[in-house]
Write a protein that holds these residues in place. Structure first.
Motif, PDB file in Angstrom:
ATOM      1  N   LEU A  84      -3.207  -2.417  -7.401  1.00 15.01           N
ATOM      2  CA  LEU A  84      -4.157  -1.772  -6.501  1.00 15.01           C
ATOM      3  C   LEU A  84      -4.405  -2.750  -5.362  1.00 15.01           C
ATOM      4  CD1 LEU A  84      -6.102   0.652  -6.031  1.00 15.01           C
ATOM      5  CD2 LEU A  84      -7.846  -0.698  -7.222  1.00 15.01           C
ATOM      6  N   ASP A  85      -4.004  -2.363  -4.149  1.00 17.44           N
ATOM      7  CA  ASP A  85      -4.088  -3.260  -3.004  1.00 17.44           C
ATOM      8  C   ASP A  85      -4.859  -2.609  -1.869  1.00 17.44           C
ATOM      9  OD1 ASP A  85      -2.409  -5.370  -4.094  1.00 17.44           O
ATOM     10  OD2 ASP A  85      -0.730  -3.990  -3.805  1.00 17.44           O
ATOM     11  N   LYS A  86      -5.463  -3.466  -1.055  1.00  8.86           N
ATOM     12  CA  LYS A  86      -6.147  -2.983   0.144  1.00  8.86           C
ATOM     13  C   LYS A  86      -5.094  -2.795   1.237  1.00  8.86           C
ATOM     14  CE  LYS A  86      -9.957  -3.943   3.216  1.00  8.86           C
ATOM     15  NZ  LYS A  86     -11.163  -3.237   2.923  1.00  8.86           N
ATOM     16  N   THR A  87      -5.018  -1.588   1.763  1.00 15.57           N
ATOM     17  CA  THR A  87      -4.087  -1.273   2.845  1.00 15.57           C
ATOM     18  C   THR A  87      -4.890  -0.751   4.032  1.00 15.57           C
ATOM     19  OG1 THR A  87      -3.748   1.036   2.229  1.00 15.57           O
ATOM     20  CG2 THR A  87      -2.339  -0.602   1.137  1.00 15.57           C
ATOM     21  N   ASP A  88      -4.210  -0.447   5.122  1.00 14.53           N
ATOM     22  CA  ASP A  88      -4.899   0.129   6.279  1.00 14.53           C
ATOM     23  C   ASP A  88      -5.577   1.452   5.928  1.00 14.53           C
ATOM     24  OD1 ASP A  88      -4.079  -2.007   7.823  1.00 14.53           O
ATOM     25  OD2 ASP A  88      -2.376  -0.940   8.712  1.00 14.53           O
ATOM     26  N   THR A  92      -5.272   1.276  -2.423  1.00 15.68           N
ATOM     27  CA  THR A  92      -4.114   2.116  -2.715  1.00 15.68           C
ATOM     28  C   THR A  92      -3.303   1.528  -3.859  1.00 15.68           C
ATOM     29  OG1 THR A  92      -3.983   2.702  -0.368  1.00 15.68           O
ATOM     30  CG2 THR A  92      -2.018   3.113  -1.683  1.00 15.68           C
ATOM     31  N   VAL A  93      -2.836   2.375  -4.759  1.00 17.93           N
ATOM     32  CA  VAL A  93      -1.858   1.937  -5.745  1.00 17.93           C
ATOM     33  C   VAL A  93      -0.540   1.829  -4.987  1.00 17.93           C
ATOM     34  CG1 VAL A  93      -0.590   2.539  -7.842  1.00 17.93           C
ATOM     35  CG2 VAL A  93      -3.056   2.970  -7.713  1.00 17.93           C
ATOM     36  N   THR A  94      -0.074   0.598  -4.811  1.00 17.83           N
ATOM     37  CA  THR A  94       1.113   0.354  -3.995  1.00 17.83           C
ATOM     38  C   THR A  94       2.381   0.173  -4.816  1.00 17.83           C
ATOM     39  OG1 THR A  94       0.652  -2.010  -4.003  1.00 17.83           O
ATOM     40  CG2 THR A  94      -0.188  -0.719  -2.124  1.00 17.83           C
TER      41      THR A  94
END
Length: 143
Positions: A84-88, A92-94
């Motif tokens: 689970l990462d911070k995206t723009d 988001t599960v990346t």
């Protein structure tokens, strides 16, 4: 086919609240919180449940693929690492890293790897998640 259900209840605000997650027939029930989701707190979180669903689905799909090819597995054990990462776009599960170990008498390494990749591609949960998340697989044949 049956329709599967799950439920969640949340009380309080995002950072100080808490909740419970439950599968429809009560097979899995757990507490969750901001700390269990975004830090290292006690309890479960939606990403772990996605990982459990993915690992379970893949293990069954792989077992079927092996049996269809004439190689019955003694066991298939799969771990899913859900990132689970911070995206723009926000959190988001990346990526999901599937790691599986199969004990399959009489199969060669090449066939084992080919069937593992096919199971990854054909598992319904992989198909659900792959448009939005990268899914990798490490498959190891156990003696």
């Amino acid at each position: 086919m049956p329709i599967r259900t799950a439920s969640a209840r949340w009380q309080g605000n995002l950072t100080e609240g808490s909740g419970t997650i439950r599968t429809g027939k009560g097979g899995i029930e757990g507490n969750y919180s901001f700390k269990s989701r975004f830090e290292e707190g006690e309890g479960t979180n939606p990403e772990e449940l996605i990982g459990a669903a993915h690992a379970g689905c893949f293990s069954m799909a792989f077992s079927k693929a092996l049996a269809d090819a004439g190689s019955t597995a003694t066991s298939v054990e799969t771990t899913a690492k859900v990132h689970l990462d911070k995206t723009d776009a926000g959190m988001t599960v990346t990526r999901i890293e599937l790691e599986t170990v199969g004990q399959v008498p009489g199969i060669d390494e090449s066939e084992f790897q080919k069937l593992a990749e096919a199971a990854k591609a054909n598992c319904p949960i992989s198909r659900l998640l792959s448009p939005g998340a990268e899914i990798t697989l490490t498959a190891r044949l156990s003696a």
